[in-house]
Design a protein around this motif. Structure first.
Motif, PDB file in Angstrom:
ATOM      1  N   ASP A 147       0.861  -1.181   0.000  1.00  0.00           N
ATOM      2  CA  ASP A 147       0.000   0.000   0.000  1.00  0.00           C
ATOM      3  C   ASP A 147       0.898   1.232   0.000  1.00  0.00           C
ATOM      4  OD1 ASP A 147      -1.570   2.235   0.865  1.00  0.00           O
ATOM      5  OD2 ASP A 147      -3.054   0.871   1.706  1.00  0.00           O
ATOM      6  N   LEU A 148       0.848   2.009  -1.093  1.00  0.00           N
ATOM      7  CA  LEU A 148       1.721   3.173  -1.205  1.00  0.00           C
ATOM      8  C   LEU A 148       1.423   4.222  -0.140  1.00  0.00           C
ATOM      9  CD1 LEU A 148       2.034   3.650  -5.062  1.00  0.00           C
ATOM     10  CD2 LEU A 148       3.907   3.388  -3.443  1.00  0.00           C
ATOM     11  N   ASP A 149       0.159   4.442   0.144  1.00  0.00           N
ATOM     12  CA  ASP A 149      -0.188   5.440   1.161  1.00  0.00           C
ATOM     13  C   ASP A 149       0.332   5.015   2.531  1.00  0.00           C
ATOM     14  OD1 ASP A 149      -1.473   7.007  -0.730  1.00  0.00           O
ATOM     15  OD2 ASP A 149      -3.415   6.056  -0.404  1.00  0.00           O
ATOM     16  N   ALA A 150       0.213   3.732   2.841  1.00  0.00           N
ATOM     17  CA  ALA A 150       0.728   3.243   4.124  1.00  0.00           C
ATOM     18  C   ALA A 150       2.242   3.373   4.183  1.00  0.00           C
ATOM     19  CB  ALA A 150       0.309   1.787   4.334  1.00  0.00           C
ATOM     20  N   ALA A 151       2.917   3.102   3.048  1.00  0.00           N
ATOM     21  CA  ALA A 151       4.373   3.237   3.021  1.00  0.00           C
ATOM     22  C   ALA A 151       4.795   4.682   3.250  1.00  0.00           C
ATOM     23  CB  ALA A 151       4.912   2.733   1.682  1.00  0.00           C
ATOM     24  N   ALA A 152       4.064   5.627   2.645  1.00  0.00           N
ATOM     25  CA  ALA A 152       4.396   7.039   2.817  1.00  0.00           C
ATOM     26  C   ALA A 152       4.212   7.476   4.268  1.00  0.00           C
ATOM     27  CB  ALA A 152       3.530   7.888   1.894  1.00  0.00           C
ATOM     28  N   THR A 153       3.131   7.012   4.886  1.00  0.00           N
ATOM     29  CA  THR A 153       2.913   7.327   6.300  1.00  0.00           C
ATOM     30  C   THR A 153       4.024   6.734   7.156  1.00  0.00           C
ATOM     31  OG1 THR A 153       0.513   7.402   5.993  1.00  0.00           O
ATOM     32  CG2 THR A 153       1.318   7.030   8.231  1.00  0.00           C
ATOM     33  N   ARG A 154       4.399   5.509   6.823  1.00  0.00           N
ATOM     34  CA  ARG A 154       5.464   4.828   7.563  1.00  0.00           C
ATOM     35  C   ARG A 154       6.782   5.592   7.440  1.00  0.00           C
ATOM     36  NH1 ARG A 154       5.109   0.290   4.804  1.00  0.00           N
ATOM     37  NH2 ARG A 154       3.359  -0.440   6.032  1.00  0.00           N
ATOM     38  N   ALA A 155       7.094   6.049   6.239  1.00  0.00           N
ATOM     39  CA  ALA A 155       8.346   6.777   6.023  1.00  0.00           C
ATOM     40  C   ALA A 155       8.371   8.075   6.816  1.00  0.00           C
ATOM     41  CB  ALA A 155       8.544   7.052   4.533  1.00  0.00           C
ATOM     42  N   ARG A 156       7.260   8.810   6.783  1.00  0.00           N
ATOM     43  CA  ARG A 156       7.210  10.099   7.496  1.00  0.00           C
ATOM     44  C   ARG A 156       7.345   9.890   9.010  1.00  0.00           C
ATOM     45  NH1 ARG A 156       5.037  14.999   5.705  1.00  0.00           N
ATOM     46  NH2 ARG A 156       5.347  16.607   7.267  1.00  0.00           N
ATOM     47  N   GLU A 157       6.613   8.913   9.534  1.00  0.00           N
ATOM     48  CA  GLU A 157       6.656   8.669  10.979  1.00  0.00           C
ATOM     49  C   GLU A 157       8.024   8.155  11.406  1.00  0.00           C
ATOM     50  OE1 GLU A 157       3.413   6.012  11.643  1.00  0.00           O
ATOM     51  OE2 GLU A 157       1.893   7.609  11.635  1.00  0.00           O
ATOM     52  N   ASP A 158       8.611   7.264  10.608  1.00  0.00           N
ATOM     53  CA  ASP A 158       9.915   6.719  10.975  1.00  0.00           C
ATOM     54  C   ASP A 158      11.005   7.785  10.851  1.00  0.00           C
ATOM     55  OD1 ASP A 158      11.033   4.391  12.051  1.00  0.00           O
ATOM     56  OD2 ASP A 158      11.906   3.805  10.135  1.00  0.00           O
ATOM     57  N   ALA A 159      10.880   8.653   9.852  1.00  0.00           N
ATOM     58  CA  ALA A 159      11.843   9.740   9.693  1.00  0.00           C
ATOM     59  C   ALA A 159      11.832  10.646  10.926  1.00  0.00           C
ATOM     60  CB  ALA A 159      11.542  10.547   8.441  1.00  0.00           C
ATOM     61  N   GLU A 160      10.654  10.961  11.407  1.00  0.00           N
ATOM     62  CA  GLU A 160      10.555  11.806  12.592  1.00  0.00           C
ATOM     63  C   GLU A 160      11.080  11.074  13.830  1.00  0.00           C
ATOM     64  OE1 GLU A 160       6.441  12.824  12.595  1.00  0.00           O
ATOM     65  OE2 GLU A 160       6.658  14.363  11.017  1.00  0.00           O
ATOM     66  N   ARG A 161      10.860   9.778  13.863  1.00  0.00           N
ATOM     67  CA  ARG A 161      11.278   8.966  15.006  1.00  0.00           C
ATOM     68  C   ARG A 161      12.802   8.911  15.114  1.00  0.00           C
ATOM     69  NH1 ARG A 161       8.994   2.802  15.704  1.00  0.00           N
ATOM     70  NH2 ARG A 161       9.442   2.513  17.930  1.00  0.00           N
ATOM     71  N   VAL A 162      13.488   8.790  13.978  1.00  0.00           N
ATOM     72  CA  VAL A 162      14.947   8.640  14.023  1.00  0.00           C
ATOM     73  C   VAL A 162      15.678   9.969  13.781  1.00  0.00           C
ATOM     74  CG1 VAL A 162      14.713   6.270  13.196  1.00  0.00           C
ATOM     75  CG2 VAL A 162      15.257   8.095  11.563  1.00  0.00           C
ATOM     76  N   GLY A 163      14.920  11.037  13.539  1.00  0.00           N
ATOM     77  CA  GLY A 163      15.550  12.342  13.332  1.00  0.00           C
ATOM     78  C   GLY A 163      16.126  12.528  11.947  1.00  0.00           C
ATOM     79  N   PHE A 164      15.557  11.839  10.949  1.00  0.00           N
ATOM     80  CA  PHE A 164      16.057  11.954   9.572  1.00  0.00           C
ATOM     81  C   PHE A 164      15.764  13.348   9.030  1.00  0.00           C
ATOM     82  CE2 PHE A 164      15.570  11.627   4.983  1.00  0.00           C
ATOM     83  CZ  PHE A 164      16.648  10.845   4.601  1.00  0.00           C
ATOM     84  N   GLY A 165      16.758  13.980   8.436  1.00  0.00           N
ATOM     85  CA  GLY A 165      16.558  15.291   7.829  1.00  0.00           C
ATOM     86  C   GLY A 165      16.613  16.443   8.788  1.00  0.00           C
ATOM     87  N   ASP A 166      16.895  16.185  10.063  1.00  0.00           N
ATOM     88  CA  ASP A 166      16.974  17.274  11.037  1.00  0.00           C
ATOM     89  C   ASP A 166      18.133  18.211  10.668  1.00  0.00           C
ATOM     90  OD1 ASP A 166      14.890  16.221  12.397  1.00  0.00           O
ATOM     91  OD2 ASP A 166      16.053  15.438  14.077  1.00  0.00           O
ATOM     92  N   GLU A 167      17.877  19.484  10.771  1.00  0.00           N
ATOM     93  CA  GLU A 167      18.921  20.479  10.494  1.00  0.00           C
ATOM     94  C   GLU A 167      19.368  21.137  11.787  1.00  0.00           C
ATOM     95  OE1 GLU A 167      20.491  21.416   7.513  1.00  0.00           O
ATOM     96  OE2 GLU A 167      19.648  19.499   6.969  1.00  0.00           O
TER      97      GLU A 167
END
Length: 383
Positions: free
Chosen positions: A363-383
């Motif tokens: 499910d592409l929508d589920a994957a996108a939600t997963r990516a956004r939540e996991d990115a925030e969880r691990v601090g991906f893209g933090d400046e």
């Protein structure tokens, strides 16, 4: 001979799309009467180093491996990884030996594009961001690029045939070629013809930097389309931009001064995360091209780590079957299977194929939600 230089689905599925030494290996093992039961793991790095990447290409990999007598565990697409296995295959080695080249290609290229897409997504989290880079890659892989962008949470893409494959509608309005076809000084005629010819559901986005000053062409679009104008797009080449942020702010000022506060500004052309962060407060949307489509593939490798129940690995790789965990604090942890998991940890390797049968939906929508939540969880893209 094929009309285009494209390796077809049949060759991929049957294991013909492989490196020659895998064919030699299979012939040798068959000659020797050897076909050990193995566990093989797909990894990019052995240990975490804080450099997260996005796992993508899982659907194609699953289709490739399904039907073969193997068990496969894998991370869900969209999750971020930092060392350790992202996929584990168990079975008789000759069952999947010839599939390694295509398997790694599916995972490596898609994960690279998805990682770049997530970098763009997190650089402008509240903006509309489209993938515009299909023109930079072989057309046979355009759908992979666009799907990877959607896995990372981008809002859309430009490639029509990719949309047909993915069941999504491509986005886009007009190129400079349309304005040039109408001739210098006739931009208003082009805007009007576009408005009259395209379906009502297509946003009226006028490209406003073909011949003249950006503000001048934006005002011409406003005068021509009035309240039917949804947005203006600036695709000015980097060699002519000057201070692009200042240009965008000037356009915004002039639109607002004439009562067109609802007309959005969309920018494209050679953009990456740095530009998105610099412009995200003054524009509504971005088209990101080469930064996504030209992303370096993730350097995955497939390594045997167990043979007939005994730990095994080549020099420089870690033997033994492993588990990968995400802890509540966003940590990425790797341990040998059978050893205690970290406290408050979730195992990331989940069943994908059992006895050759696919046991997971995509499910592409589920994957996108997963990516956004996991990115925030691990601090991906933090400046």
């Amino acid at each position: 001979m094929s009309e285009f230089d494209i390796v077809g689905p049949e060759a991929i599925r049957e294991g013909v799309a492989t490196d020659a030494y895998f064919e030699r290996t299979a012939d040798t093992l068959q000659h020797a009467g050897k076909n050990p039961r193995v566990v093989a793991e797909v990894t990019a790095d052995q240990f975490p180093d804080g450099d997260y990447e996005v796992f993508a290409g899982v659907k194609d990999a699953a289709v490739l491996l399904s039907g073969y007598d193997v068990d496969v565990d894998a991370m869900h697409e969209g999750l971020l990884f930092d060392g350790g296995p992202v996929m584990r295959i168990e079975g008789d080695y000759l069952e999947f030996a010839r599939l390694e080249t295509s398997l790694l290609g599916f995972l490596s290229h898609a994960s690279g594009c998805a990682t770049a897409s997530l970098e763009a997504r997190m650089a402008a989290p509240d903006s509309t961001v489209f993938s515009f880079g299909a023109r930079h890659v072989h057309p046979s892989i355009a759908a992979m690029v666009e799907r990877s962008a959607l896995v990372a949470g981008l809002d859309g893409f430009s490639h029509v045939a990719a949309g047909d494959i993915l069941g999504k509608e491509a986005s886009g309005t007009m190129p400079h070629a349309l304005l040039i076809a109408f001739g210098r000084g006739n931009q208003a005629e082009a805007f009007q013809a576009f408005d009259e010819s395209v379906p009502e559901g297509v946003p009226r986005v006028a490209l406003c930097d073909t011949y003249g000053d950006e503000v001048e062409e934006v005002l011409r679009a406003v005068e021509t389309l009035g309240d039917r104008l949804d947005s203006v797009r600036l695709d000015t080449t980097s060699s002519r931009r000057g201070d692009f942020r200042h240009i965008v702010r000037e356009v915004r000022w002039e639109l607002d001064a004439r009562g067109y506060e609802d007309v959005g500004i969309f920018v494209s052309g050679g953009l990456g995360p740095t530009e998105l962060r610099n412009l995200r407060d003054v524009v509504e949307g971005f088209g990101v091209g080469g930064y996504i489509s030209n992303a370096n593939p993730v350097d995955f490798a497939l390594d045997i780590v167990e043979v007939d129940g005994e730990p095994a690995a080549k020099r420089g790789k870690l033997s033994g079957v492993k588990e990968v965990y995400r802890t509540d604090d966003g940590g990425h942890h790797i341990g040998l299977r059978g050893t205690p998991a970290p406290t408050d940890a979730e195992s990331l390797l989940k069943p994908l194929i059992r006895d050759g049968e696919l046991v997971r939906d995509f499910d592409l929508d589920a994957a996108a939600t997963r990516a956004r939540e996991d990115a925030e969880r691990v601090g991906f893209g933090d400046e």
